[in-house]
Design an enzyme around this catalytic site. Structure first.
Site, PDB file in Angstrom:
ATOM      1  N   ASP A  51       0.840  -1.207   0.000  1.00 36.58           N
ATOM      2  CA  ASP A  51       0.000   0.000   0.000  1.00 36.58           C
ATOM      3  C   ASP A  51       0.871   1.251   0.000  1.00 36.58           C
ATOM      4  OD1 ASP A  51      -2.411  -1.337  -0.066  1.00 36.58           O
ATOM      5  OD2 ASP A  51      -2.519  -1.530   2.122  1.00 36.58           O
ATOM      6  N   ARG A 149      -3.893  20.964  22.414  1.00 36.28           N
ATOM      7  CA  ARG A 149      -2.537  20.956  22.939  1.00 36.28           C
ATOM      8  C   ARG A 149      -2.139  19.500  23.148  1.00 36.28           C
ATOM      9  NH1 ARG A 149       0.219  25.047  26.878  1.00 36.28           N
ATOM     10  NH2 ARG A 149       2.225  24.007  26.968  1.00 36.28           N
ATOM     11  N   ASP A 151       0.345  16.013  21.258  1.00 35.68           N
ATOM     12  CA  ASP A 151       1.333  15.526  20.277  1.00 35.68           C
ATOM     13  C   ASP A 151       0.995  15.979  18.860  1.00 35.68           C
ATOM     14  OD1 ASP A 151       2.619  14.241  22.284  1.00 35.68           O
ATOM     15  OD2 ASP A 151       2.335  12.204  21.497  1.00 35.68           O
ATOM     16  N   THR A 162      -8.277   3.280   7.696  1.00 33.76           N
ATOM     17  CA  THR A 162      -7.792   1.980   8.187  1.00 33.76           C
ATOM     18  C   THR A 162      -6.286   2.007   8.471  1.00 33.76           C
ATOM     19  OG1 THR A 162      -7.600   1.339   5.871  1.00 33.76           O
ATOM     20  CG2 THR A 162      -9.544   0.543   7.063  1.00 33.76           C
ATOM     21  N   TYR A 164      -3.086   4.954   9.696  1.00 40.44           N
ATOM     22  CA  TYR A 164      -2.657   5.667  10.908  1.00 40.44           C
ATOM     23  C   TYR A 164      -3.851   6.029  11.797  1.00 40.44           C
ATOM     24  CZ  TYR A 164       0.922   8.690  13.174  1.00 40.44           C
ATOM     25  OH  TYR A 164       1.831   9.261  14.015  1.00 40.44           O
ATOM     26  N   ASN A 165      -4.904   6.516  11.148  1.00 41.70           N
ATOM     27  CA  ASN A 165      -6.115   6.905  11.870  1.00 41.70           C
ATOM     28  C   ASN A 165      -6.647   5.805  12.787  1.00 41.70           C
ATOM     29  OD1 ASN A 165      -8.824   8.458  12.107  1.00 41.70           O
ATOM     30  ND2 ASN A 165      -9.431   6.495  11.215  1.00 41.70           N
ATOM     31  N   LYS A 166      -6.560   4.566  12.307  1.00 40.28           N
ATOM     32  CA  LYS A 166      -7.092   3.453  13.111  1.00 40.28           C
ATOM     33  C   LYS A 166      -6.217   3.216  14.329  1.00 40.28           C
ATOM     34  CE  LYS A 166      -9.172  -1.093  12.652  1.00 40.28           C
ATOM     35  NZ  LYS A 166      -8.542  -1.704  13.836  1.00 40.28           N
ATOM     36  N   SER A 167      -4.909   3.460  14.176  1.00 46.89           N
ATOM     37  CA  SER A 167      -3.989   3.255  15.302  1.00 46.89           C
ATOM     38  C   SER A 167      -4.231   4.258  16.435  1.00 46.89           C
ATOM     39  CB  SER A 167      -2.538   3.394  14.840  1.00 46.89           C
ATOM     40  OG  SER A 167      -2.276   2.540  13.772  1.00 46.89           O
TER      41      SER A 167
END
Ligand code: NAP
Ligand code: MN
EC number: 2.7.1.23
Length: 265
Positions: A51, A149, A151, A162, A164-167
């Site tokens: 991917d 405020r 990271d 599915t 980075y968002n999912k992590s």
């Protein structure tokens, strides 16, 4: 529909992939495809890898709308890779069929400080580049929404949901929805600082703005899919769903939700 026969293959030249790609190319030529050396002349762009390679192929060829992108997994099929390198016959057959159905994936457009704009297919991430937190005001259209405020934050497309968002506990979104999702990365929440705390989904009609507070010189790292933006100074990031859509092949029995089930359940 215009005949799609001009094929460009995007891959990293290393073994054993290179030899398999050579096989794939000669098989494609035998079946009436023209292999082109310049992706600008192609109307099918096949990426070989994973991917991550598909994201690179789309970026390096300029998010073209007049092209069909096809993901070929060097090992496995994936989210953008519908085919496997060991079974390119299936891919060529699908490309050759008179009525290939196309699915369209929404992309995001990001404008930095009102001038440079970028596209992404998975997500844009913005995060602190130092040990300290960084602060930004979040606006939805003209509405001041919250001061973040922590990271960082992620703005992802439905197909990016599915990844980075999912992590970071975002929801998985159906790519048939024209929308984008905003997720937090380690927000500070106490009596002084308050954010929504959950992910939220914005419609294609909405614009999202991050105003980075400039009270110190610690600039964040901005990622678009698998690349970092080489921008040092940035005060204002605007997001909207782009009018550009990425076309891929729609296959029976390999819908987005088949992929979600295969990968996670
Ligand atoms: P990578 O670090 O090799 O990728 C991380 C994993 O995400 C790989 O397994 C990749 O699949 C997979 N992936 C990529 N897009 C996906 C999607 N839409 N849905 C589900 N999985 C997906 O880097 P990369 O291969 O260049 O991919 C870049 C992406 O990695 C970024 O866009 C971001 O979404 C993701 N990422 C995730 C985290 C995290 O989860 N903490 C951190 C940084 C980046 P392949 O192995 O097939 O390439
Ligand atoms: Mn990868």
């Amino acid at each position: 529909m215009e005949e799609r026969k001009h094929l460009y293959v995007f891959y990293k030249e290393e073994e054993p992939v290179s030899s398999k790609v050579e096989n794939m190319k000669s098989l494609a030529a035998q079946q009436g495809f023209t292999l082109v050396e310049d992706h600008k002349e192609a109307n099918i762009i096949a990426s070989v890898g994973g991917d991550g390679a598909f994201l690179q192929a789309v970026r390096k060829t300029g998010f073209r709308e007049d092209c069909l992108y096809v993901g070929v997994g060097a090992q496995d099929i994936g989210f953008y890779c519908d085919f496997q390198l060991d079974d390119v016959g299936g891919m060529l057959q699908a490309m050759n069929s008179a009525q290939i159905e196309v699915r369209k994936y929404p992309t995001l457009e990001i404008t930095v400080d009102g001038h440079s704009s970028f596209h992404c297919l998975n997500e844009c991430s913005i995060r602190s580049s130092i040990i300290k937190t960084f602060v930004m005001d979040v606006f939805i259209d003209d509405l001041y929404f919250e001061t973040f405020r922590g990271d960082g934050m992620l703005v992802s497309t439905p197909t990016g949901s599915t990844a980075y968002n999912k992590s970071v506990n975002g929801s998985v979104l159906d790519p048939m929805l024209a929308c984008y999702q905003v997720s937090e990365m380690a927000s500070l929440n106490n009596n002084q600082y308050r954010t929504l705390g959950s992910s939220f989904v914005l419609s294609s009609e909405r614009q999202l703005t991050f105003k980075i507070l400039q009270d110190n010189s610690h600039y964040p790292i901005i990622g678009i899919d698998n690349e970092a933006l080489s921008i040092q100074h940035c005060e204002n990031l605007q997001f909207k769903l782009s009018s550009k859509k990425i076309k891929t092949v729609k296959l029976k029995d390999n819908s987005f939700w088949h992929k979600v089930r295969r990968s996670f359940l």
